[in-house]
Design an enzyme around this catalytic site. Structure first.
Site, PDB file in Angstrom:
ATOM      1  CG  ASP A 299      -1.961  -1.321   0.976  1.00  0.00           C
ATOM      2  OD1 ASP A 299      -2.107  -1.879  -0.154  1.00  0.00           O
ATOM      3  OD2 ASP A 299      -2.596  -1.775   2.392  1.00  0.00           O
ATOM      4  CG  ASP A 620      -5.582  -0.540   5.943  1.00  0.00           C
ATOM      5  OD1 ASP A 620      -5.928  -0.858   4.666  1.00  0.00           O
ATOM      6  OD2 ASP A 620      -4.790   0.271   5.886  1.00  0.00           O
ATOM      7  CG  ASP A 624      -6.820  -4.576   1.554  1.00  0.00           C
ATOM      8  OD1 ASP A 624      -6.940  -4.446   0.570  1.00  0.00           O
ATOM      9  OD2 ASP A 624      -6.353  -3.938   2.757  1.00  0.00           O
TER      10      ASP A 624
END
Length: 1022
Positions: A299, A620, A624
């Protein structure tokens, strides 16, 4: 809040709802758990299976509308639940609690049972049982004197680990109740290597027994011409048992029982140390897997960046401000709209608090993007608090919450005149398409045409994005009260907006990230950014981080382009299309959690590269979870991550920092190297000890290393060595090489060169001392000593020299890649230094004061210095070995290969199938081979006894068929993969009565006995 959005989030969160006293809707009726509510638990579960328009249609068909659903649930669309404790308790009774059920921990006995499934331990356990049985054996007709002599035989027995050796069927039935084990590539390689080493030991032990028996028979009955006397049969049996135990002595030295311990110590030590590096390891095998990682999908926000949002540019009133403008530079009406839009259209939990330390930065609490906008209000010398006090959260008329699809958030308030005002914010390129007007320098709305929008994108948004700024558009719309709009039709509400401003928010790259990414790239790991930001912002941040470089051949895609390229005309994902994209893909922007999962799965399933890619992923959010589960190693954010993401992960980053992932790579590679160091050391000891025991037994009919001495050597090379070499701290040098790969051998050519090179040195020294040592030191020879003679200095020197060579070779084993400086970083590992010095001190005590229990005679100073000199010679010989180029030795061969092509995991199992890793596979293969070999020996013995009785051997054959049939039945109750394995094993099994079958039969006989001289005192005359 949107009911549809809420339901989608609830369904994606994998949270289960359990009424009290039930689990998973255990009622017969599917959960008429609604009690006095108009909706049952089963209906709610079914409702949460739908998404978007389907969910809305389901609500309309079943309940009329969302208000109807809320009435049945006795709730409110605006106020929610009343909060009354009695009402909450009633709801808990009807619908259960909203929580993630904790995973039931394994009991201590379950952990012990799993540990006992190791092939090496099973061999030792069965050997210990056989050894214990032999210790109670007394030949018939033996007199009290022979019993007294037999009682004086020294014995070494491996610790009895469990009551293994029961029926095959019982063992397999118990195994079916064991929870599935986690996959570990390293464990699979070690298990295979242990089986290979065990086979080599079996060969040596079998040859030893055969030679001793032939020597005894030929010398006694041929050379000396004695006849077989019936009265002396018990004595013959006693000597045959002694020869068998000598063979077991060779086997016990060869069995690498320290391998499981080394793996456990290395992983446990690494996990504890990784916690200090902000890596909370949830699954042990993830630590080792991370060392082989070839790709990281990360990310952006909070991982590569600081996640501290700050507005640094703004376009307001037709002016692009490169710096934050003063409040006087903005029209008062525009400023008022801007402050209200930001203050109201943000979660009220997002706020700016004073710094903890005077002079420090203000604390951002809540959503970081909203905190950046609130900070913008403060920078304009305005305050958002009075606005929120004037319009508290309960007065908000309608809220369209942010989600990853619409990428915007909107809030409706009711004005004093009864009309409504909508404030909206979101991704600039999406929001501007919904804007029909824009405020000019005078605060008046003017027309905003598509041509104006394209011009703004080129002149404002793209320059901001190219500087790495996230662009947010803030807009509003006034709506009439009569007729009141249809608030459920969001598409018609959030349109024809008036743009107030476009701001550029900076999320600075963490200062340590560029260096961490350079380390990854140098280590052969490809870093990819997967973010929800627009393509220009993502590309700029990737350039700042060092993920992409000017002139490189790379691809940056948005989620919609990615999906268009990987799908065929029917909308189906094709692996061939993904294979054309992922090798060059570095940035995936405007991506959804589904895109991330698709990318991870595509990389893992790809076969265009020789080695299967090992992928690590960060995440997070709740959505996901699938990508974290699919990845080889899933990293969840400890600060920003949801509970669902953490539950799906293998490692939790407690600081949400990318540089912590690099530390995980270092520790993973260090685990692999630690095991390799231990293997290099132990196999050197194994080779030398097996050859010495074999040669000594065959030539002198006695082992130069006695039973208790072998126990001490085993303790050095297994327990202490694994503790010393498995606790080496990682260094930056680990990141200077490429990943080993899943199928690379554990023992490289350089390690094999070291093993054989040091083995030659030690064998030359030991055999020199064995055959001419008494002349060198002018002492009595220990060879052919009579039974129960006192310990000799000759054999004590051999034992002492052997141990000291292992101690100094342990220092050599610290380096496995041909490095010359074996002392580099030695003092950074106090455990290693303590063990080496402690072992040397205990060795002095054993030699000088061990006496008869350790078969040692005290040595003088000169003899000690010679032993020490030969031991230090190991270090010098190591430098000679390092000088020899490995490529000049074509005879070397690697060992400890990875998975076979047919054993490569990755296929998805059905829900009712148990997942079997390579270690489990090899374990079962070892057990099957052992029982098959043992069965063949039993069959042969029965055939012999049957022929002696001049009977038919049909009974023996029938017994063999029965046991093999039983084995087949046992295999059938296991998983399909196990059945296939067993079939393959059966097809390649040795023929009955072959040498190979005898090796399997002797496989687990593991105790040694100090051997009396073959020509000792006879208990009857021949």
């Amino acid at each position: 809040m949107s009911t549809t959005a809420t339901m989608g989030e609830m369904a994606n969160s994998a949270v289960e709802f359990y009424p009290k006293g039930t689990r998973g809707g255990g009622r017969e009726d599917g959960g008429r758990g609604g009690g006095d509510f108009g909706v049952t638990l089963k209906e709610l579960r079914e409702l949460m299976e739908f998404r978007g328009g389907e969910a809305l249609q389901k609500i309309q068909d079943s309940y009329g509308d969302t208000d109807g659903l809320c009435q049945r649930l006795q709730s409110s669309t605006t106020d929610g639940l009343s909060g009354d404790p009695t009402d909450l308790e009633r709801r808990c009774q009807a619908f259960g609690q909203n929580f993630i059920p904790p995973k039931k921990p394994k009991t201590f006995l379950e952990l012990v049972w799993e540990a006992l499934q190791d092939v090496t331990l099973i061999i030792l356990e069965i050997a210990a049982i056989i050894s214990l049985a032999l210790s109670f054996y007394q030949p018939p007709g033996e007199d009290s004197e022979s019993k007294k002599q037999d009682g004086g035989v020294a014995m070494e027995m491996q610790p009895l680990k469990s009551a293994e050796g029961g029926e095959v069927e019982d063992r397999e039935k118990k195994k079916t109740n064991i929870p599935k084990k986690e996959k570990s590539v390293l464990q699979g390689k070690l298990t295979k290597l242990a089986v290979q080493i065990g086979k080599a030991g079996l060969v040596m032990s079998a040859i030893t027994v055969i030679i001793l028996v032939l020597y005894f028979v030929i010398d006694t009955f041929v050379v000396e011409g004695h006849a077989w006397v019936t009265e002396c049969t018990p004595v013959y049996i006693q000597y045959f048992v002694k020869f068998f135990i000598i063979g077991v002595t060779v086997l016990v030295v060869a069995v690498p029982e320290g391998l499981p311990l080394a793996v456990t110590i290395s992983l446990a030590y690494s996990v504890k140390k990784m916690m200090k590096d902000n890596n909370l390891v949830r699954h042990l095998d993830a630590c080792e897997t991370m060392g082989n990682a070839t790709a990281i999908c990360s990310d952006k926000t909070g991982t590569l960046t600081t996640n501290r949002m700050t507005v640094v540019q703004a376009y307001v009133g037709d002016v692009h401000h490169r710096l934050i403008p003063d409040a006087g530079q903005i029209n008062p009406r525009t400023l008022d709209l801007l402050v209200n839009a930001i203050s109201i259209n943000s979660a009220y939990t997002s706020k700016i608090l004073p710094p903890d330390v005077e002079g420090g930065l203000a604390k951002q609490v809540g959503n970081k993007t909203e905190c950046g906008l609130l900070g913008f209000v403060l920078d304009l010398q305005q305050d958002y608090t009075p606005v929120r006090e004037q319009i508290p959260e309960e007065r908000l008329y309608k809220v369209y919450t942010f989600n990853s699809v619409r990428k915007s958030m909107s809030t409706v308030i009711k004005l004093p005149d009864g009309s409504f005002r909508l404030y909206s914010k979101g991704a600039s390129e999406i929001m501007l398409k919904k804007c029909s007007y824009i405020l000019d320098a005078n605060g008046e709305a003017r027309s905003f045409r598509p041509r104006d929008r394209d011009e703004m994108v080129k002149q404002v948004i793209e320059p901001m994005a190219c500087e790495g700024l996230r662009t947010i558009c803030i807009a509003y719309r006034d709506l009439p009260s009569d007729p009141e709009p249809d608030w459920e039709n969001e598409g018609e509400i959030v349109t024809e907006l008036t743009c107030i401003t476009v701001v550029g928010i900076e999320d600075p790259v963490r200062p340590e990230v560029p260096e961490a990414i350079r380390k990854c790239q140098r280590a052969g790991i490809t870093v990819r950014m997967v973010t929800g930001d627009n393509i220009n912002t993502a590309r700029a941040i990737a350039a700042k981080c060092g993920i992409i470089h000017p002139g490189d051949d790379f691809i940056c895609l948005e989620g919609k382009d990615f999906n268009r390229r990987i799908r065929n005309e029917k909308g189906e994902i094709e692996q061939e299309r993904i294979d054309k994209i992922w090798p060059k893909l570095r940035v995936l922007a405007r991506s959804s959690p589904t895109d991330k999962h698709t990318l991870v799965k595509g990389i893992i399933d790809s076969s265009i590269v020789e080695q299967r890619q090992v992928v690590a992923v960060t995440g997070d959010g709740t959505n996901d979870g699938p990508a974290l589960k699919k990845a080889d190693v899933g990293f969840a954010m400890g600060i920003a991550g949801t509970d669902v993401a953490k539950e799906a992960s293998d490692i939790i980053l407690t600081d949400d920092n990318f540089s912590s992932i690099v530390k995980a790579v270092m520790w993973g590679r260090n685990v692999y190297d630690s095991i390799s160091k231990f293997l290099q050391f132990q196999l050197t000891v194994n080779v030398v000890a097996v050859i010495v025991a074999f040669t000594g037994a065959c030539i002198t009919q006695d082992s130069p290393l006695k039973a208790v001495q072998m126990l001490w050597v085993n303790l050095i090379m297994d327990t202490f060595a694994s503790l010393a070499l498995a606790t080496e701290p990682p260094t930056e040098a680990l990141l200077l090489r490429k990943p080993y790969g899943r199928n690379n051998p554990l023992i490289s050519l350089t390690m094999m060169k070291n093993i054989l090179g040091h083995g030659v040195y030690q064998l030359v020294i030991i055999f020199t001392l064995l055959f001419i040592g008494e002349r060198m030191f002018n002492i009595d020879s220990g060879r052919n000593a009579p039974l129960h003679s006192p310990p000799s200095e000759h054999y004590t020197i051999i034992f002492n020299t052997f141990v000291l060579m292992q101690l100094f070779n342990e220092i050599n084993a610290r380096k496995i890649h041909g490095e010359r400086n074996v002392f580099d970083g030695i003092f950074s590992n106090p455990i290693f230094c303590s063990i080496v010095l402690g072992t040397f001190a205990v060795q002095i005590v054993i030699v000088q004061w061990g006496g008869k229990p350790f078969s040692c005679a005290p040595l003088n100073m000169e003899q000690w210095l010679w032993c020490l000199f030969v031991g230090v010679g190991e270090l010098l010989w190591g430098q000679v070995i390092a000088t020899v180029p490995t490529e000049r030795l074509p005879c070397l061969k690697e060992a400890g290969l990875g998975l076979e092509p047919g054993e490569e995991e990755g296929e998805e199992l059905a829900e009712d199938e148990e997942e079997i890793d390579c270690a489990e596979r090899e374990l079962r293969r070892g057990q099957i081979l052992w029982f098959r070999g043992l069965n063949r020996i039993q069959t042969q013995m029965e055939v012999v006894s049957t022929f002696k009785r001049s009977g038919s051997f049909q009974g023996a054959v029938r017994r063999r068929s029965s046991v093999l049939s039983q084995l087949h039945d046992v295999n059938t109750i296991s998983t399909p993969s196990h059945v296939a394995l067993s079939t393959a094993t059966a097809n390649t099994s040795p023929a009955p009565g072959s040498e190979s079958s005898r090796k399997h039969a002797h496989r687990s006989l593991t105790y040694t006995r100090a051997h009396t001289n073959m020509h000792g005192t006879w208990t009857c005359s021949i």
